[in-house]
Design a protein around this motif. Structure first.
Motif, short mmCIF file in Angstrom:
data_model
loop_
_atom_site.label_atom_id
_atom_site.label_comp_id
_atom_site.label_asym_id
_atom_site.label_seq_id
_atom_site.Cartn_x
_atom_site.Cartn_y
_atom_site.Cartn_z
N MET A 1 0.91 -1.21 -0.19
CA MET A 1 -0.22 -0.14 0.09
C MET A 1 0.90 1.19 -0.01
SD MET A 1 -3.25 1.11 0.06
CE MET A 1 -4.44 2.22 1.25
N LYS A 2 1.81 1.29 0.95
CA LYS A 2 2.75 2.37 0.74
C LYS A 2 3.47 2.69 -0.40
CE LYS A 2 2.77 4.52 5.38
NZ LYS A 2 2.20 5.68 5.44
N ALA A 3 3.77 1.48 -0.97
CA ALA A 3 4.59 1.52 -2.22
C ALA A 3 3.70 2.24 -3.48
CB ALA A 3 5.21 0.14 -2.59
N THR A 4 2.52 1.82 -3.48
CA THR A 4 1.56 2.41 -4.38
C THR A 4 1.44 4.07 -4.04
OG1 THR A 4 0.59 0.26 -4.71
CG2 THR A 4 -0.64 2.39 -5.62
N LEU A 5 1.30 4.20 -2.93
CA LEU A 5 1.00 5.47 -2.38
C LEU A 5 2.26 6.41 -2.83
CD1 LEU A 5 -0.58 7.86 -1.15
CD2 LEU A 5 0.37 6.95 1.19
N LYS A 26 9.87 15.96 0.50
CA LYS A 26 8.35 16.37 0.33
C LYS A 26 7.53 15.36 0.00
CE LYS A 26 9.14 21.38 -0.88
NZ LYS A 26 9.01 22.41 -1.77
N ILE A 27 7.90 14.49 -1.07
CA ILE A 27 7.41 13.31 -1.44
C ILE A 27 7.12 12.44 -0.16
CG2 ILE A 27 7.45 11.25 -2.65
CD1 ILE A 27 8.95 12.94 -4.94
N ALA A 28 8.10 12.13 0.55
CA ALA A 28 8.17 11.14 1.66
C ALA A 28 7.12 11.89 2.92
CB ALA A 28 9.64 10.99 2.32
N GLU A 29 7.48 12.94 3.08
CA GLU A 29 6.76 13.77 4.25
C GLU A 29 5.24 13.64 3.71
OE1 GLU A 29 5.64 18.27 5.63
OE2 GLU A 29 7.55 17.86 5.12
N LYS A 35 12.39 10.33 4.39
CA LYS A 35 13.14 10.15 3.34
C LYS A 35 13.90 8.86 3.04
CE LYS A 35 16.50 12.71 0.06
NZ LYS A 35 17.29 13.73 0.29
N PRO A 36 14.78 8.44 3.82
CA PRO A 36 15.32 7.26 3.45
C PRO A 36 14.66 5.95 3.35
CG PRO A 36 16.45 8.35 5.66
CD PRO A 36 14.98 9.19 5.34
N SER A 37 13.47 5.96 3.69
CA SER A 37 12.49 4.99 3.30
C SER A 37 12.23 4.53 2.00
CB SER A 37 11.23 4.84 4.39
OG SER A 37 11.40 5.00 5.62
N ASP A 46 16.30 8.87 -9.68
CA ASP A 46 16.00 8.62 -11.26
C ASP A 46 15.16 7.33 -11.19
OD1 ASP A 46 17.67 10.61 -11.65
OD2 ASP A 46 19.40 9.40 -12.42
N ASP A 47 15.52 6.48 -10.32
CA ASP A 47 14.79 4.91 -10.39
C ASP A 47 13.34 5.32 -10.23
OD1 ASP A 47 14.27 2.31 -10.54
OD2 ASP A 47 14.59 2.07 -8.37
N LEU A 48 12.81 6.17 -9.13
CA LEU A 48 11.71 6.45 -8.90
C LEU A 48 10.90 7.15 -9.97
CD1 LEU A 48 9.31 6.72 -6.79
CD2 LEU A 48 10.42 8.74 -6.04
N PHE A 49 11.58 8.22 -10.67
CA PHE A 49 11.09 9.03 -11.74
C PHE A 49 10.70 7.82 -12.98
CE2 PHE A 49 11.78 11.05 -15.91
CZ PHE A 49 10.86 12.21 -15.59
N MET A 50 11.61 6.98 -13.07
CA MET A 50 11.57 6.17 -14.21
C MET A 50 10.20 5.26 -14.08
SD MET A 50 13.45 6.99 -16.77
CE MET A 50 13.23 5.75 -17.95
N SER A 51 10.41 4.70 -12.89
CA SER A 51 9.23 3.91 -12.29
C SER A 51 8.10 4.64 -12.39
CB SER A 51 9.33 3.40 -11.03
OG SER A 51 10.29 2.56 -10.83
N ALA A 52 7.79 5.85 -12.19
CA ALA A 52 6.63 6.94 -12.42
C ALA A 52 6.01 6.74 -13.73
CB ALA A 52 6.67 8.23 -11.57
N LEU A 53 7.39 7.00 -14.75
CA LEU A 53 7.14 7.27 -16.09
C LEU A 53 6.35 5.82 -16.68
CD1 LEU A 53 7.10 9.15 -18.71
CD2 LEU A 53 9.65 8.28 -18.86
#
Length: 106
Positions: A1-5, A26-29, A35-37, A46-53
């Motif tokens: 659930m947290k991963a999708t959010l 800000k995303i983590a908050e 943030k380390p989570s 970059d990995d988060l951006f590419m996954s979102a794309l």
């Protein structure tokens, strides 16, 4: 659930602020984590951006295929007119499409 959010929240930030403007803090908050989570799910920004794309492209590709599949028996001019109307609406209202368009321009 947290991963999708996390992914959906990041997507929203990237769509609104671009890659450079989006802040992992800000995303983590907003997700309610530290943030380390984020790094438990993604190697880097970059990995988060590419996954979102990738997530956005797959979702929009599915919606587009569904539109054309449902419209396949209509005349071509109606299909294309409807598609451009759908595309304009998606660009205004859908955060995934906003993200894709923003990414395409940059």
């Amino acid at each position: 659930m947290k991963a999708t959010l996390l992914l959906e929240t990041a997507l929203k930030h990237f769509a609104e602020e671009g890659y450079e403007g989006a802040s992992l803090s800000k995303i983590a908050e907003e997700v309610g984590i530290k943030k380390p989570s984020i790094y438990a799910h993604y190697k880097s920004k970059d990995d988060l951006f590419m996954s979102a794309l990738h997530y956005s492209m797959e979702s929009q590709k599915t919606q587009m295929a569904s539109y054309f599949n449902l419209s396949r028996h209509q005349p071509l001019d109606k299909v294309l007119s409807g598609y451009f109307h759908w595309f304009a609406k998606e660009t205004d209202e859908n955060v995934q499409m906003k993200f894709i368009i923003r990414t395409a321009y940059f």
